[in-house]
Structure formats: structure tokens, C-alpha cells
Scaffold this motif. Structure first.
Motif, short mmCIF file in Angstrom:
data_model
loop_
_atom_site.label_atom_id
_atom_site.label_comp_id
_atom_site.label_asym_id
_atom_site.label_seq_id
_atom_site.Cartn_x
_atom_site.Cartn_y
_atom_site.Cartn_z
N VAL A 555 0.64 -1.32 0.13
CA VAL A 555 -0.03 0.44 -0.40
C VAL A 555 1.16 1.12 -0.23
N ASP A 556 0.30 2.04 -0.61
CA ASP A 556 1.09 3.71 0.01
C ASP A 556 1.00 4.08 0.87
N GLU A 557 1.13 5.05 1.00
CA GLU A 557 1.84 6.11 2.54
C GLU A 557 -0.10 6.20 2.90
N GLU A 558 -1.19 6.59 2.49
CA GLU A 558 -2.33 6.37 3.20
C GLU A 558 -2.84 5.56 2.92
N GLY A 559 -2.24 4.28 2.54
CA GLY A 559 -3.19 2.98 2.72
C GLY A 559 -4.02 3.12 1.60
N HIS A 560 -4.08 3.04 0.41
CA HIS A 560 -4.35 2.82 -0.60
C HIS A 560 -3.40 1.39 -1.70
N LEU A 561 -4.23 0.39 -1.88
CA LEU A 561 -3.63 -1.16 -2.32
C LEU A 561 -2.99 0.08 -3.29
N LYS A 562 -2.11 -0.97 -3.30
CA LYS A 562 -0.70 -0.71 -4.63
C LYS A 562 -0.81 -2.19 -5.49
N VAL A 563 -0.73 -2.99 -4.61
CA VAL A 563 -0.41 -3.84 -5.37
C VAL A 563 -0.74 -5.14 -4.35
N VAL A 564 -0.92 -6.74 -4.34
CA VAL A 564 -1.84 -7.63 -3.71
C VAL A 564 -1.21 -8.64 -4.41
N TYR A 565 -0.06 -9.81 -3.68
CA TYR A 565 0.48 -10.55 -4.70
C TYR A 565 0.07 -11.89 -3.63
N PRO A 566 -0.75 -13.25 -4.10
CA PRO A 566 -0.84 -13.35 -5.39
C PRO A 566 -1.87 -13.50 -5.38
N SER A 567 -2.64 -12.06 -6.75
CA SER A 567 -4.02 -11.78 -6.47
C SER A 567 -4.50 -13.00 -8.06
N LYS A 568 -5.30 -13.24 -8.48
CA LYS A 568 -5.90 -14.23 -9.16
C LYS A 568 -5.32 -14.41 -10.93
N THR A 569 -4.32 -13.50 -11.14
CA THR A 569 -3.45 -13.41 -11.72
C THR A 569 -2.19 -14.64 -11.95
N ASP A 570 -2.23 -14.50 -10.42
CA ASP A 570 -0.21 -14.37 -10.95
C ASP A 570 -0.29 -16.34 -10.22
N LEU A 571 0.29 -16.92 -9.54
CA LEU A 571 0.85 -18.63 -10.52
C LEU A 571 -0.16 -18.92 -10.67
N ASP A 572 -0.56 -18.37 -11.77
CA ASP A 572 -1.14 -19.20 -12.60
C ASP A 572 -0.13 -20.34 -13.74
N LEU A 573 0.00 -21.09 -13.09
CA LEU A 573 1.55 -21.56 -13.71
C LEU A 573 0.63 -22.87 -14.56
N ALA A 574 1.24 -22.98 -16.05
CA ALA A 574 0.71 -23.57 -17.10
C ALA A 574 1.24 -24.91 -16.88
N ALA A 575 1.63 -25.37 -16.22
CA ALA A 575 2.25 -26.71 -15.34
C ALA A 575 1.50 -27.77 -15.23
N ALA A 576 2.07 -29.10 -15.35
CA ALA A 576 0.60 -29.92 -15.43
C ALA A 576 1.06 -30.72 -14.01
N HIS A 577 2.12 -30.60 -13.22
CA HIS A 577 2.19 -31.29 -11.85
C HIS A 577 2.15 -30.62 -10.51
N VAL A 578 1.57 -29.29 -11.14
CA VAL A 578 1.19 -28.25 -9.97
C VAL A 578 -1.08 -27.62 -9.69
N THR A 579 -1.11 -27.56 -8.59
CA THR A 579 -1.80 -27.25 -8.87
C THR A 579 -2.28 -26.33 -7.58
N VAL A 580 -3.11 -25.19 -8.05
CA VAL A 580 -3.58 -24.09 -6.61
C VAL A 580 -4.43 -24.27 -6.15
N LEU A 581 -4.92 -24.55 -5.55
CA LEU A 581 -6.24 -23.86 -4.79
C LEU A 581 -6.36 -22.64 -3.74
#
Length: 582
Positions: A555-581
Motif C-alpha cells: 500500500v502507499d502512505e495513505e493505505g491505498h492498495l498498490k498491489v496484492v500478491y498472489p492475485s487471481k492472475t498470479d501463480l497461473d502456472l501452465a504446468a501439469a504437475h502443479v495445482t493451485v488451490l
């Protein structure tokens, strides 16, 4: 005599040539006067350093054009950062071709147009065949080059935020033009229309078109097969229901509304194509399942998968937060964090393999820390919330790994002396260890640092972590950080790779923990390889235990969100051996 004058005016170039450096940073108050004396260009001698992989020239208000010779003189350049200068209105001569370039940052300049001959580079053959990240934010661009997709066909991240664009070039969305583009940001422009052809961006995951002049969102946007995060806030849409949805609803709900045709149920290509388009979408969904490994159980069964469970901020009673101070934006602006619980580093060489994997990521994806830097910490030694800030070298105190508490200024001086002594002893120009990264701080008036709630500096990127938060064999819960001066997406991509490697190491350790010390060669086996007869009787059950990845908000100094990780678009791993719950 003239050569002596140049040598005196640009000692950094003489040092880089003598030490055969692959990275060079030019910044600071003295730079502006020297560039002005050179006619608003970079000195020609800079383009006689063919070994350079990373070049950054930033914060120079007198730099109006790079100057001739860059493409011919720096053929091995991987990263070119020319942000917060005065480049414009065009680039003369054009930058390319740069066949090895992967990251190009021209943000915060005065560029108005990039026409042929005064732009990025040629389209035939492509001027930037390996370019992955292009940042043109904070300029005055009214239009993009029509041949941008042909010039950089492997582009993954395109940042156009804060320009004066009123339309995208049609060629940008033609089928197959940018098959790898996953992030498109064009907020704070003057865009009036978004073409239905955007559906041809098959890899698009994140789209930010907030604060433009759009009146409609094409229903075809819902046909982007990987799209997971959109932002259309600040546009005056004709469909008032849709306008409310983009301000408060999740991406999935918005795309479902568009897929149904919105209010009135119409698409730009008419209702007659409805059944055919529905069949096409069904086939795309099946193809995505195959790509993500959902149809490959024949060779990777559920017991052999790597499991990652994401704990969302709303589900976490005590989520960790990183607050970013404004001053760090001029030094190293991008940071992503995550908490990982459930690592087992005690058996055999597990800890050694974990640290070795981090080193390999620094060498490869992080391009020897020039693009990004990873830091890993023992979570139990950290008290949140954390502060990501920039401090003068004489005010920044840290207990570096394996050393006593010291000021950053003194640490850098000490490392420089050690590097010089190392060169004399080894009788060679190259140095190893932390000494290789000292040049990344050249000319910096402030150094980036991460500070916990006790006021202790736990990280000084790109140089070192704190001894206080050092990873030990007993560590099971970790805080991870990735910082960069290049782009936020690079931070996320590297964090994805780090967490995937941690899952592979942890699974292999759990399945073989009764077998004693494991070799490094075994640890570096093919990701997802099903273990052989060495696995213990309880391996299947132990190996299925997921690592928990807790979201961390920045977040920035005022508490406004800059980024959250992992978001819905993160850990989108196109690998057959990985399952993300999730």
C-alpha cells in the motif's frame, strides 16, 4: 588531449571498460551538466562497451536523445532503462535493432511520437525480437507505431499509462500479432474505443484501461481465454449497469455480463453467430484445460502433483502489509511480497538446495540482479507491518549476513575495498559474491531498504539481507520479497518462479526425508518428475501436503492498495504437475 578530457569527464566509462563490466548505471546530480555539455546526448564512448548487458541512465533533464551508435555498439544489451529524462519528441536515430534486448523502459520522458526512423526500431526484420517488457508510461504519446507488434513480436508486458492516446493501432490486435502479451496497461489516456479484435490477444491476463473516454466495452473481450483482471474504472459507459459493475464487481462477473451480451443481449457481430461462437468458446475452454494439465492424469496423477494453497487477505486474521514511502519511487519503485508456510528445510541438503535455487534465479531470470532482486526471510524474526523506503547511505544501518551492524555507506566502502583486494590476489578483473552488484548503487543518493515494525532494516536490495532474518534449517515459515527498478510484472514473474521451485524442493524433501542427505543433482531433477523407488511408504500422503501462500498487500502512505500478491492472475502456472488451490 581530447581523449583525456573525455576520460576525466566520464570516469564511469573508463572504469567499466577497465573492469569489463556488464552493467552500468549513470545517474546523480553531476550527470545533467555532463550530458548538456555533450549536446543533450550520451557520450559516444559509452557505445564502445560491447559487453554491457544492463544500461540505466535516469533522472537527467538534459538528455534529449540517446545519440547515434547505441545499436551498433551495444549488441548484447539485455536491459535498457532510460526513465525520467527529457527524451523527445521522437528518438533520433531510432534505438534498434537490439537483438538481445528483453527490457526497455522509456517511462517519464517527453516522447510525442515514434514514427519510422525516429522510433523504437525496424519491423522487418524485427528490431527487438526478444523484447518482453516495454514501458512507455508517463510520456506525451498521441499514437503508437503501427508496426509495434512486428517490431517486438514476443512482447509480454506493455505499459502505456499516462499518455495522450485516443486509439490503439489496428495491427496490435490482429490474429497472432502478440501471442505472448499478458499485461496491457493504458490507464489515464484519451482512449475512445476498444476494438472487438482485442479477443485475439490469446495470452492476455491483465487489462487496465481506467480513466479513459470509453463509452462501450466490446462483448468480445469475454472471449480472451486467459483474462482474469480488468480495470475500466473512470470511463463514462453508456451501459450504466456495466458502469456500476466495473466500479465494484469482480472481473469474472463483468466478463459473464459481457458474454451474455450486456443489457439488450447484443454483440457487435450479431446474434446469428451465437451458437458458433459458443461452440468456439467451448473448444477454447477444453484447450485451456489440456494446457493446464487437467487432461494429463495419464502421466501425472493427483498424488504426484505439487500443491499450493492461497490464503486470501480476507481469510487471514493477521495479514502482513508492506507500506511504500514516496521516496523509493526514484530509486527502486517496484516490490512484491508473499508469505509461504510449510517448508521443511531440516532434512539432508534441503536448505542448501533452497539457497542454491535462489542464486540460480538471481543469475538467470534476475539477470545478475540487474532486473530484480530476491530476498527471503525467517518470518518468525519479523514484526509487521513493514516499510519499504529510501534512506541516505549514512542513515541506513543494517546487520548484513555474516557481518556486524554497519552503516550502508561504510558497508559499500568495505565491499569495494574487498573487491579491489580480491582482484589483486586473483590477478583478474572479474569479482564474485556481493562485490558484483556494487555498481548498481553508483550515483544513488538514497538506498532502498525494507524495515520492520521494530525499526530494524531487514533488507538492503540489491546487496544483502539482515542476519536477523536469516533462513535456518529450523525455518518453516518464510517472508519473500522481490524488488525491481524495471517493472512490477517482472517482480511477479520471478516470485512465481521462486514459489514453484520452493514447492518442488519441499515435495521432494517430504517424499525422501527418511533417506538421509539428498544430492544437489537429485534436487535439480526435472520439475514434476514422479519420484522413483526411493520414495518412502508415506510419501504419497506427505507429498500431497500443500504449501500455504499468504497474500501480502503493498500500500502507499495513505493505505491505498498498490498491489496484492498472489492475485487471481498470479501463480497461473501452465504446468501439469502443479495445482493451485484458491
Amino acid at each position: 588531449m581530447a581523449a583525456a578530457v573525455v576520460s576525466e569527464a566520464w570516469p564511469e566509462l573508463e572504469l567499466a571498460e577497465r573492469e569489463r563490466r556488464r552493467e552500468l548505471l549513470l545517474t546523480g546530480p553531476g550527470l545533467e551538466q555532463r550530458v548538456r555539455a555533450a549536446g543533450g546526448r550520451l557520450p559516444p564512448r559509452l557505445f564502445t562497451l560491447p559487453l554491457l548487458h544492463y544500461l540505466e541512465v535516469s533522472g537527467c533533464g538534459s538528455l534529449r536523445e540517446p545519440g547515434p551508435g547505441l545499436a551498433q555498439g551495444l549488441p548484447q544489451l539485455h536491459s535498457l532503462v532510460l526513465r525520467r529524462n527529457a527524451l523527445g519528441p521522437g528518438l533520433s536515430p531510432e534505438l534498434g535493432p537490439l537483438p538481445a534486448l528483453r527490457v526497455l523502459d522509456l517511462s517519464g520522458n517527453a516522447l510525442e511520437a515514434l514514427p519510422p526512423g525516429q522510433g523504437l526500431g525496424p519491423a522487418e526484420p524485427p528490431g527487438f525480437p526478444q523484447l518482453q517488457s516495454l514501458n512507455l508510461s508517463g510520456n506525451r504519446l498521441r499514437e503508437l507505431p503501427a508496426d509495434l507488434a512486428r517490431c517486438a513480436p514476443r512482447l509480454q508486458t506493455l505499459n502505456l499509462t499516462g499518455n495522450r492516446l485516443d486509439a490503439f493501432p489496428a495491427a496490435l490486435f490482429r490474429p497472432g500479432a502478440l501471442p505472448l502479451l499478458s499485461e496491457l496497461a493504458a490507464a489515464d489516456n484519451c482512449l475512445r474505443e476498444l476494438s472487438p479484435e482485442i479477443a485475439h490477444l490469446a495470452s492476455l491476463k491483465t487489462l487496465d484501461l481506467s480513466n479513459n473516454q470509453l463509452s462501450e466495452i466490446p462483448a468480445e473481450l469475454a472471449d480472451c481465454p486467459r483474462l482474469k483482471d480488468i480495470n475500466f474504472r473512470g470511463n463514462r459507459l453508456r451501459d450504466k449497469r456495466l458502469e456500476k459493475m466495473v466500479s465494484g464487481c469482480q472481473t469474472r462477473s463483468i466478463l459473464e455480463y459481457l458474454r451474455a451480451g450486456g443489457r439488450g443481449g447484443c454483440r457487435s457481430r450479431g446474434k446469428a453467430e451465437g451458437p458458433d461462437r459458443e461452440e468456439a468458446r467451448r473448444k477454447r475452454r477444453e484447450r485451456r484445460k489440456r494446457e493446464c494439465g487437467e487432461g494429463e492424469e495419464a502421466w501425472v496423477d493427483e498424488a504426484s502433483r505439487l500443491l499450493l494453497r492461497v490464503l486470501h487477505v480476507a481469510e487471514n486474521p493477521a495479514p502482513l502489509t508492506v507500506r511504500v514511502s514516496p521516496g523509493v519511487g526514484d530509486v527502486r519503485p517496484f516490490i512484491v511480497g508473499a508469505v509461504v508456510r510449510g517448508m521443511d528445510l531440516q532434512p539432508g541438503n534441503a536448505l542448501k538446495r533452497f539457497l542454491s535455487s535462489q542464486t540460480k534465479l538471481h543469475e538467470d531470470l534476475c539477470e545478475k540482479r540487474t532486473v530484480a532482486t530476491i530476498a527471503t526471510h525467517d518470518l518468525s524474526a519479523i514484526r509487521g507491518p513493514l516499510l519499504y523506503a529510501a534512506r541516505p547511505p549514512e542513515d541506513l544501518r543494517i546487520v548484513p549476513l555474516g557481518r556486524r551492524e554497519v552503516k550502508a555507506k561504510d558497508l559499500v566502502r568495505q565491499l569495494q575495498l574487498e573487491a579491489e583486494e580480491h582482484r589483486k590476489q586473483k590477478k583478474r578483473q572479474n569479482v564474485s559474491g556481493l562485490h558484483r552488484y556494487l555498481h548498481l548503487l553508483d550515483g544513488k543518493e538514497h538506498y532502498p531498504c525494507l524495515v520492520d515494525a521494530n525499526g530494524d532494516v531487514i533488507s538492503f536490495p540489491p546487496i544483502t539481507n539482515s542476519e536477523k532474518t536469516k533462513i535456518k534449517k529450523t525455518t518453516c515459515d518464510l517472508f519473500l520479497e522481490v524488488t525491481s527498478a524495471a517493472s512490477l510484472q517482472i517482480c511477479k514473474d520471478i516470485m512465481d518462479a521462486l514459489i514453484l521451485k520452493m514447492a518442488e524442493i519441499n515435495k521432494y524433501t517430504l517424499e525422501n526425508k527418511d533417506e538421509g542427505s539428498l544430492s544437489d543433482h537429485e534436487a535439480d531433477a526435472i520439475p514434476g518428475q514422479v519420484p522413483g523407488p526411493r520414495a518412502t511408504p508415506g510419501a504419497e500422503q506427505a507429498g500431497s501436503a500443500p504449501l500455504v501462500v499468504e497474500q501480502v498487500r503493498v500500500v502507499d502512505e495513505e493505505g491505498h492498495l498498490k498491489v496484492v500478491y498472489p492475485s487471481k492472475t498470479d501463480l497461473d502456472l501452465a504446468a501439469a504437475h502443479v495445482t493451485v488451490l484458491r
